[in-house]
Scaffold this motif. Structure first.
Motif, PDB file in Angstrom:
ATOM      1  N   LYS A  56       0.833  -1.215   0.000  1.00 24.50           N
ATOM      2  CA  LYS A  56       0.000   0.000   0.000  1.00 24.50           C
ATOM      3  C   LYS A  56       0.860   1.253   0.000  1.00 24.50           C
ATOM      4  CE  LYS A  56      -4.028   2.009   2.310  1.00 24.50           C
ATOM      5  NZ  LYS A  56      -3.535   3.358   2.176  1.00 24.50           N
ATOM      6  N   GLU A  57       1.922   1.253   0.853  1.00 22.35           N
ATOM      7  CA  GLU A  57       2.810   2.419   0.883  1.00 22.35           C
ATOM      8  C   GLU A  57       3.449   2.656  -0.497  1.00 22.35           C
ATOM      9  OE1 GLU A  57       4.354   2.284   5.537  1.00 22.35           O
ATOM     10  OE2 GLU A  57       5.494   1.300   3.951  1.00 22.35           O
ATOM     11  N   LEU A  58       3.897   1.570  -1.101  1.00 27.52           N
ATOM     12  CA  LEU A  58       4.559   1.706  -2.403  1.00 27.52           C
ATOM     13  C   LEU A  58       3.591   2.208  -3.467  1.00 27.52           C
ATOM     14  CD1 LEU A  58       7.124   1.284  -4.058  1.00 27.52           C
ATOM     15  CD2 LEU A  58       6.378  -1.060  -4.519  1.00 27.52           C
ATOM     16  N   VAL A  59       2.367   1.644  -3.501  1.00 28.77           N
ATOM     17  CA  VAL A  59       1.375   2.075  -4.488  1.00 28.77           C
ATOM     18  C   VAL A  59       0.993   3.531  -4.266  1.00 28.77           C
ATOM     19  CG1 VAL A  59      -0.991   1.714  -5.290  1.00 28.77           C
ATOM     20  CG2 VAL A  59       0.514  -0.242  -4.908  1.00 28.77           C
ATOM     21  N   ASP A  60       0.835   3.924  -2.994  1.00 28.21           N
ATOM     22  CA  ASP A  60       0.493   5.332  -2.701  1.00 28.21           C
ATOM     23  C   ASP A  60       1.592   6.276  -3.213  1.00 28.21           C
ATOM     24  OD1 ASP A  60      -1.854   4.572  -1.562  1.00 28.21           O
ATOM     25  OD2 ASP A  60      -1.140   4.694   0.522  1.00 28.21           O
ATOM     26  N   GLU A  61       2.861   5.895  -3.039  1.00 26.40           N
ATOM     27  CA  GLU A  61       3.971   6.728  -3.523  1.00 26.40           C
ATOM     28  C   GLU A  61       3.936   6.848  -5.050  1.00 26.40           C
ATOM     29  OE1 GLU A  61       7.732   5.418  -2.189  1.00 26.40           O
ATOM     30  OE2 GLU A  61       7.384   5.947  -0.086  1.00 26.40           O
TER      31      GLU A  61
END
Length: 736
Positions: free
Chosen positions: A611-616
């Motif tokens: 999720k963190e990676l996709v949000d970035e």
């Protein structure tokens, strides 16, 4: 010009001199390593079209004349880059003028030899259809073998042009010491003209001087044309054979009809004379001619006893002698003066272009001037009346056409500043409309789906079921397990055992099979050493008789060193390979391992939740989207500035630029109309002056010419009085 300089395949490396047309350099060819002479035009001369035509014409004529042993060979000519050039053979020799200057005089036999070579060269040029026209010592080079070369085609013309005086400038070209008289008056030239110049060359070689002295150069024109040459050249050539004197007299006769008419006849006479010189070994003076058969006269007897009679006879003889001498001198002076006056009158009248017996004007100078002024006024008034006047409507129409305006263009209701302000408003409105039409909605759902597809993950995204710390520990255990599987202690022990076997040497009881120093095969059990010998089976062999490749295996200490060294190397490589494998596993397996637990590796190598990676990634796409909108806005503004070009906009609204300043169309037309009027007035003034000057020149030439005047010394003068004045002045100079 800087040297060395390359022209075509020739390198110019040494200046040889210069002349009236360019400079000459010594050059070497890349093709055959021979020496050549190259004439090039200087930097300022290469833009002189007359000199360009002359050097190209010289090359063309020289090529047309062709090869001859006594004529310089033209190799190439033309334009190379921006250099006009003429390439000829290089002649190692001495110029004739320098030879005469150093030797004072040329012996008669040698001078005739040179002249015969010049005749051969001239006959070849004439056969090719040309006339050389520039025979002078500076254009003749003689090598050490006595072979002569004629150089420089600068004044050479075709026989047709020379005979008809066509394509020849009015300038008096050629050395004044050698030019024929007919060239001075612009009369036709032919083979006889070349013979005249050659005669002057032959005289120069024999006498060691030119026929005319340097002090007489300014008077050469008159001396060439008049019959002042009353004496034979024999007075200057007393050391020469009378035959050669007669030949030269005929060659340099003032009138062409009295000269040799062709080189063939001249060559025949010179060859006969040359043969006599060869037979005699040296020039021979012929005895003076004496008339034979003189009839004796009876002289009356005088009675010498009578003194009075003797004195009287002596007195009468003296008186008669004085009177005879006085009469002879007076007659000779009078005859010479009359002859000089007649010749000078004829030559002066010829130069002035009038008959020698022209009469004095019958009308006074004032009357002629009034007649000329009246005629000039009448002619100029007629020509001026026929000149067109300035047409403002036609000029306005032409100006409008040049400015791209219609003649009926209405007056602009705006000023330039107002037009520019309106253009600025239109630019802003156009820009605002284009910017307002940009799509500014970022479709996050669409972009999220694209990211998930690229990462091969399912939506909606889930939170990791295991903490990051536990996943890291699990990955560490996973990596260590893979390392232990590949790099175990068992594997290390196996490699160490192999080293011990390979480098540990022979032990007692080991079966050994070797060859000794003489090549005999030895096989048996190793039973140790006896002194410096090795015991194999029942044989004792000197250690030095065992080949070096096998000898160390019987040395226990040397084997221990080898085993120790190879074991250390094994351990070092084992550790390095183990660490290298660890890095490979951590890099290659990290992504898939963490993906199973809901984590992913970012581009910088850090591990984050999916999720963190996709949000970035989604945030970065949104930032890029906003940046693209800014670029589009900037591009719209730039395109608007180009679309609304100031010059085009003002022209479209009937403004025109003059000298960097903009004017309304009607004002621009008025400015150009004023300029055209001023230009017309200037041209008309110059035109009127030209009409007046041309009319005056033509009428003066007509009226003065009809009334016995000539134009001399920048003014019209009575021809008769002018001729008499010039002749008398010349006569006084000749008598002095």
């Amino acid at each position: 010009m800087l040297i060395p300089l390359r022209i075509r395949d020739y390198w110019l490396y040494e200046p040889l001199g210069g002349g009236g047309m360019g400079s000459v350099y010594k050059a070497i060819s890349e093709k055959d390593d021979r020496m050549y002479a190259v004439k090039v035009l200087s930097r300022k001369e290469k833009y002189n079209q007359d000199l360009v035509k002359t050097i190209l014409r010289e090359g063309k004529i020289g090529s047309a004349v062709g090869k001859h042993k006594n004529i310089i060979d033209i190799i190439d000519y033309g334009l190379d880059g921006d250099e006009y050039f003429l390439i000829t053979e290089f002649i190692a020799g001495e110029r004739l003028d320098l030879m005469v200057e150093s030797r004072k005089q040329i012996p008669e036999k040698e001078a005739v030899e040179f002249t015969l070579q010049l005749i051969d060269a001239e006959m070849h040029i004439i056969k090719a259809g040309y006339l050389f026209r520039d025979i002078k010592p500076e254009n003749i080079i003689i090598n050490k073998a006595g072979e002569l070369k004629l150089i420089d085609y600068g004044l050479c013309v075709s026989l047709h042009d020379a005979a008809n005086h066509e394509n020849i400038t009015d300038e008096l070209n050629g050395s004044p010491f050698y030019i024929p008289p007919e060239r001075i008056v612009g009369a036709p030239e032919g083979e006889y003209s070349e013979i005249y110049s050659l005669g002057m060359i032959l005289f120069y070689m024999l006498a060691g001087r030119t026929y005319y002295s340097l002090a007489e150069v300014n008077d050469l024109v008159t001396k060439h044309l008049t019959s002042l040459r009353v004496l034979s050249v024999g007075s200057f050539l007393k050391h020469c054979n009378p035959k050669i004197v007669a030949i030269i007299d005929r060659m340099i006769a003032r009138k062409p009809i009295k000269r040799y008419h062709d080189f063939a006849t001249l060559k025949q006479d010179l060859e006969q004379h040359y043969q006599l010189l060869k037979e005699s070994g040296k020039p021979r003076r012929l005895p003076p001619v004496v008339s034979g058969g003189a009839i004796p006269r009876v002289i009356p007897r005088i009675n010498l006893n009578n003194k009075a009679a003797v004195y009287l006879v002596f007195f009468l003889v003296v008186v008669l002698a004085v009177l005879g001498i006085w009469g002879y001198l007076h007659y000779r002076k009078y005859s010479k003066t009359r002859m000089i006056r007649s010749a000078l009158t004829e030559s002066t009248a010829s130069k002035l272009g009038v008959p020698k017996d022209i009469k004095a004007p019958k009308i006074s100078a004032d009357s002629l001037k009034r007649e000329i002024d009246e005629s000039v006024k009448k002619v100029t008034e007629q020509k001026i009346a026929a000149l067109p006047s300035f047409s403002e409507p036609e000029t306005r129409k032409l100006i409008c056409s040049n400015l791209g305006l219609k003649p009926e263009t209405s007056i602009s209701s705006m000023t330039v500043d107002q037009a520019l302000a309106r253009m600025k408003d239109e630019i802003k409105a156009s820009t605002d409309r284009a910017i307002a039409g940009i799509d500014r909605d970022f479709n996050a759902e669409k972009e999220l789906a694209a990211i998930a597809a690229g990462l091969k993950i399912e939506l909606p995204l889930k939170e990791p079921s295991t903490s990051r710390k536990d996943v890291d520990a699990e990955f560490k255990s996973y990596v260590q397990k893979k390392i232990d599987e590949k790099y175990s202690g068992k594997e290390l022990y196996a490699q160490a055992t192999e080293i011990s076997k390979k480098y540990g040497g022979y032990k007692k009881g080991d079966i050994v099979e070797i060859q000794d120093a003489v090549g005999l095969k030895v096989k048996g059990a190793f039973n140790g050493k006896a002194g410096n010998k090795v015991v194999i089976g029942d044989r004792q062999i000197l250690a030095t008789d065992i080949p070096a490749s096998e000898r160390w295996k019987f040395n226990e200490a040397e084997c221990e060193v080898k085993v120790q060294k190879m074991s250390e190397q094994l351990m070092d490589n084992f550790k390095k390979n183990k660490e290298k494998y660890r890095a490979e596993v951590e890099t290659s397996d990290r992504t898939e391992f963490y993906r199973k637990y809901g984590y992913m590796a970012a581009g910088d190598g850090t591990v984050k939740t999916t999720k963190e990676l996709v949000d970035e990634m989604l945030k970065k796409l949104k930032d890029n989207f906003q940046e693209e909108i800014k670029k589009r806005e900037k591009k719209i503004r730039e395109e608007a500035d180009k679309k609304f070009n100031k010059s085009e906009y003002l022209k479209k609204n009937n403004f025109r630029e003059i000298d960097g300043k903009w004017y309304a169309a009607d004002d621009a037309v008025k400015i150009y109309l004023k300029r055209e009027r001023e230009k017309f007035d200037r041209n008309r003034k110059a035109e009127l002056e030209t009409i007046l000057n041309d009319a005056r020149k033509a009428i003066e030439k007509q009226i003065y010419g009809e009334n016995g005047y000539v134009f001399y010394d920048n003014r019209w003068q009575p021809a008769r009085a002018l001729i008499d004045s010039l002749v008398e002045e010349k006569i006084r100079e000749e008598i002095r």
